[in-house]
Design a protein around this motif. Structure first.
Motif, mmCIF file in Angstrom:
data_model
loop_
_atom_site.group_PDB
_atom_site.id
_atom_site.type_symbol
_atom_site.label_atom_id
_atom_site.label_comp_id
_atom_site.label_asym_id
_atom_site.label_seq_id
_atom_site.Cartn_x
_atom_site.Cartn_y
_atom_site.Cartn_z
ATOM 1 N N ASN A 140 84.370 94.995 15.119
ATOM 2 C CA ASN A 140 84.359 94.452 16.472
ATOM 3 C C ASN A 140 83.656 95.445 17.385
ATOM 4 O O ASN A 140 83.880 96.654 17.280
ATOM 5 C CB ASN A 140 85.776 94.174 16.968
ATOM 6 C CG ASN A 140 85.788 93.568 18.357
ATOM 7 O OD1 ASN A 140 85.750 94.284 19.347
ATOM 8 N ND2 ASN A 140 85.870 92.238 18.429
ATOM 9 N N ASN A 141 82.838 94.962 18.308
ATOM 10 C CA ASN A 141 81.990 95.821 19.128
ATOM 11 C C ASN A 141 82.487 95.960 20.570
ATOM 12 O O ASN A 141 81.725 96.344 21.454
ATOM 13 C CB ASN A 141 80.545 95.285 19.121
ATOM 14 C CG ASN A 141 79.565 96.250 19.766
ATOM 15 O OD1 ASN A 141 79.636 97.458 19.542
ATOM 16 N ND2 ASN A 141 78.657 95.728 20.578
ATOM 17 N N ARG A 142 83.752 95.644 20.838
ATOM 18 C CA ARG A 142 84.316 95.913 22.158
ATOM 19 C C ARG A 142 84.785 97.366 22.229
ATOM 20 O O ARG A 142 84.890 98.070 21.235
ATOM 21 C CB ARG A 142 85.483 94.984 22.444
ATOM 22 C CG ARG A 142 85.105 93.528 22.594
ATOM 23 C CD ARG A 142 84.305 93.278 23.847
ATOM 24 N NE ARG A 142 84.053 91.855 24.041
ATOM 25 C CZ ARG A 142 83.197 91.354 24.916
ATOM 26 N NH1 ARG A 142 82.487 92.170 25.680
ATOM 27 N NH2 ARG A 142 83.026 90.060 25.019
ATOM 28 N N ARG A 143 85.107 97.823 23.428
ATOM 29 C CA ARG A 143 85.672 99.163 23.630
ATOM 30 C C ARG A 143 87.183 99.101 23.421
ATOM 31 O O ARG A 143 87.805 98.048 23.564
ATOM 32 C CB ARG A 143 85.364 99.667 25.041
ATOM 33 C CG ARG A 143 83.893 99.534 25.478
ATOM 34 C CD ARG A 143 83.012 100.564 24.804
ATOM 35 N NE ARG A 143 82.700 100.279 23.424
ATOM 36 C CZ ARG A 143 81.710 99.495 23.008
ATOM 37 N NH1 ARG A 143 80.923 98.887 23.865
ATOM 38 N NH2 ARG A 143 81.491 99.328 21.721
ATOM 39 N N GLY A 144 87.808 100.262 23.124
ATOM 40 C CA GLY A 144 89.253 100.256 22.954
ATOM 41 C C GLY A 144 89.780 101.418 22.150
ATOM 42 O O GLY A 144 89.223 102.516 22.159
ATOM 43 N N VAL A 184 89.408 96.182 25.173
ATOM 44 C CA VAL A 184 89.336 95.704 26.559
ATOM 45 C C VAL A 184 88.043 94.901 26.687
ATOM 46 O O VAL A 184 87.010 95.283 26.137
ATOM 47 C CB VAL A 184 89.378 96.858 27.582
ATOM 48 C CG1 VAL A 184 90.756 97.512 27.587
ATOM 49 C CG2 VAL A 184 88.309 97.913 27.301
ATOM 50 N N PRO A 185 88.065 93.745 27.361
ATOM 51 C CA PRO A 185 86.888 92.870 27.387
ATOM 52 C C PRO A 185 85.739 93.401 28.232
ATOM 53 O O PRO A 185 84.611 92.917 28.111
ATOM 54 C CB PRO A 185 87.426 91.554 27.947
ATOM 55 C CG PRO A 185 88.664 91.934 28.696
ATOM 56 C CD PRO A 185 89.239 93.101 27.969
ATOM 57 N N GLU A 224 93.705 93.559 24.656
ATOM 58 C CA GLU A 224 93.912 92.471 23.714
ATOM 59 C C GLU A 224 93.878 93.028 22.295
ATOM 60 O O GLU A 224 93.231 94.048 22.040
ATOM 61 C CB GLU A 224 92.810 91.407 23.889
ATOM 62 C CG GLU A 224 92.728 90.848 25.298
ATOM 63 C CD GLU A 224 91.425 90.115 25.592
ATOM 64 O OE1 GLU A 224 90.562 90.076 24.671
ATOM 65 O OE2 GLU A 224 91.251 89.609 26.702
ATOM 66 N N THR A 225 94.573 92.365 21.370
ATOM 67 C CA THR A 225 94.574 92.769 19.963
ATOM 68 C C THR A 225 93.591 91.898 19.197
ATOM 69 O O THR A 225 93.718 90.678 19.194
ATOM 70 C CB THR A 225 95.980 92.645 19.351
ATOM 71 O OG1 THR A 225 96.898 93.443 20.094
ATOM 72 C CG2 THR A 225 95.984 93.086 17.901
ATOM 73 N N ARG A 226 92.599 92.537 18.562
ATOM 74 C CA ARG A 226 91.572 91.787 17.841
ATOM 75 C C ARG A 226 91.872 91.642 16.350
ATOM 76 O O ARG A 226 91.378 90.723 15.697
ATOM 77 C CB ARG A 226 90.209 92.456 18.012
ATOM 78 C CG ARG A 226 89.522 92.100 19.284
ATOM 79 C CD ARG A 226 89.126 90.613 19.308
ATOM 80 N NE ARG A 226 88.572 90.239 20.607
ATOM 81 C CZ ARG A 226 89.305 89.829 21.636
ATOM 82 N NH1 ARG A 226 90.619 89.709 21.526
ATOM 83 N NH2 ARG A 226 88.728 89.515 22.775
#
Length: 538
Positions: free
Chosen positions: A488-492, A510-511, A521-523
């Protein structure tokens, strides 16, 4: 991690181109209590100017009876001389540790002195504490009282107390707001691991996020002690980062950007840009890193050398083996060009952690009594072929640039398990600005090779900007690497829960980071069972 427009030092070549003393104190219950703690805003941004505790407080390196308490005095965090507006003055700083948030049951108290030689930082190794319990701590300088921080000691030896741990990496101040740090703090972890790129060395606009930067670095590219101190002052003044430091003790290791991008041992990224002696730059960077992290005196640098690899046990449940994959490595192969392959890459004599640290890792496995052995380290451990179809291409800055070294670490693990010592291997990784999860195989080029461990890779706090759920080229990469189970390529950050029979890992995102206040959010969620290496979706 390479910036958006990478610079290869080999390409440039072909084109022609410390001593900060630890402030250690034993607790005594003498003198008055510090008094009420002032209320501070929880809004994101920078602390109020003029507050000597505007860089917050932190703790780290917990064992069953002690913990490091940290603060750094600065009334002007981004002062150009790196001394936070305090200049050459020295300051007496009082500290105390309590069993409750209101500090009605103070158990340790003392006083230390700091000044310009320490960058006005304070490191207290507070001992005589009870195992496996929460404490609160704070500082006072003159009439100013710091915010309070929460810390926690480790369980006694052999205890199987469950442990909640969060880990992350890569916080580029210019690329976004540090909201993910605040969300991490709200998880109420028992411990936090930061796996490198805590700050970035570039001057203003030297590394742009897609779509542009939302904040600016203060000062030029960091090359001097004053530069590095100034940059850490700017980062520490961020109140979201302060919230994460105040929430739990930290274990930290650096990667490349705490010095400069993609450095390797005594080899810098570029030969003459910026100019100057690289050993002197490393010495300045290491000294500033130690001054600004909750590290023990044992990690204090000596010039351009710093012993950062170490073991931190948490009872009988987890042992953290914190690695240093920068100081002792050989130069990257294949001209350090991402996605390339070359004969020198597979030279078995080449090492990423260096031969001494390789032996130290193997010795740790051989003597392990922990249920979970966790490598806290910086760069991708599992093989990732980034070239779809025929041919292969790797990241030479990661363990793929040193596969013989990786094989020796893996073989040391397998030998320890065969003797009944080691039991569950978990590799924690940062650096790559995306979430990944992978099964660690004994030999990645052999389809029949067994899975011997689990790798969890945390995305960045901000580096890379808002990101996306996927990248268009990801599907082809994942098809080429069936042992990679998630991307997944979001930050977090990653939240893990260690128990005697299972490790549960949750990939938090975080989006957006280009404005403050994002939700978390949990991916993905995975479970790894005792003696059953690998990842099972949960």
């Amino acid at each position: 991690m390479m910036p958006t427009t990478p610079r290869s030092r080999r390409t440039v070549l072909r084109a022609g181109l410390v001593a900060g003393a630890a402030l250690t104190a034993t607790g005594t219950l003498t003198g008055p209590a510090l008094g009420a703690v002032p209320t501070r805003s929880s809004a994101p941004g920078s602390a109020a100017p003029g507050d000597p505790f505007g860089l917050g407080v932190a703790s780290g390196e917990p064992d069953a009876s002690s913990v490091v308490l940290w603060t750094r005095l600065a009334s002007d965090p981004t002062a150009e001389d790196g001394l936070g507006g305090l200049g050459d003055r020295s300051t007496d700083v009082e500290w105390e540790v309590a069993e409750d948030e209101r500090f009605s049951r103070v158990v340790r108290r003392g006083r230390v002195r700091t000044g310009p030689d320490d960058g006005h930082s304070v490191h207290v190794e507070a001992g005589g504490l009870a195992p496996q319990r929460d404490y609160w701590f704070r500082f006072r300088a003159g009439r100013a009282v710091s915010p309070a921080g929460r810390t926690r000691t480790a369980p006694p030896a052999a205890a199987m107390t469950p442990l909640t741990m969060c880990f992350t990496s890569c916080s580029q101040f210019e690329h976004g707001w540090f909201t993910a740090y605040r969300r991490l703090a709200e998880e109420h972890p028992d411990i936090v691991l930061h796996l490198g790129d805590y700050m970035y060395e570039y001057g203003k606009g030297g590394y742009d996020a897609p779509g542009g930067n939302v904040r600016d670095h203060a000062g030029p590219e960091t090359t001097t002690l004053a530069n590095y101190r100034q940059r850490y002052g700017q980062y520490h003044a961020d109140t979201d980062l302060q919230a994460a430091h105040a929430a739990a003790p930290w274990l930290v290791v650096f990667d490349d950007h705490e010095v400069e991008n993609n450095w390797a041992g005594n080899v810098r990224e570029l030969p003459v840009d910026p100019p100057g002696d690289f050993a002197a730059r490393k010495a300045a960077a290491f000294r500033a890193y130690w001054e600004n992290m909750p590290l023990r005196a044992a990690q204090r640098p000596r010039g351009s050398s710093m012993r950062l690899y170490r073991r931190v046990p948490f009872g009988g449940l987890v042992t953290f083996h914190m690695l240093d994959t920068r100081q002792y490595r050989g130069d990257q192969p294949c001209d350090d060009e991402f996605g390339k392959d070359c004969p020198s890459r597979t030279d078995p004599a080449r090492s990423l952690p260096g031969s001494a640290q390789e032996r130290w890792i193997a010795d740790g496995f051989a003597g392990s009594r922990a249920r979970w052995d966790v490598l806290g380290q910086q760069v991708f451990f599992s093989q990732v072929d980034f070239t779809p179809g025929a041919g292969r291409g790797f990241n030479p800055d990661a363990w793929d640039g040193y596969p013989g070294s990786r094989d020796r670490v893996v073989d040391g693990w397998v030998a320890a398990t065969e003797r009944g010592r080691a039991r569950n291997l978990v590799v924690l990784t940062g650096d790559v600005h995306a979430h990944w999860a992978a099964d660690v195989k004994r030999r990645f080029d052999d389809p029949s090779s067994p899975v011997i461990g689990t790798e969890l890779v945390s995305s960045s706090i901000t580096s890379g900007g808002d990101g996306s759920e996927q990248k268009k080229e990801t599907a082809a990469t994942l098809a080429e690497n069936p042992h990679v189970r998630f991307y997944n390529n979001r930050r977090g950050y990653v939240r893990t829960r260690f128990e005697a029979g299972t490790m549960t890992s949750e990939f938090k995102v975080v989006p957006y980071v280009k404005k403050p206040g994002a939700p978390v959010e949990t991916r993905a969620r995975f479970v790894t069972e005792d003696r059953r290496p690998g990842l099972t979706p949960a």
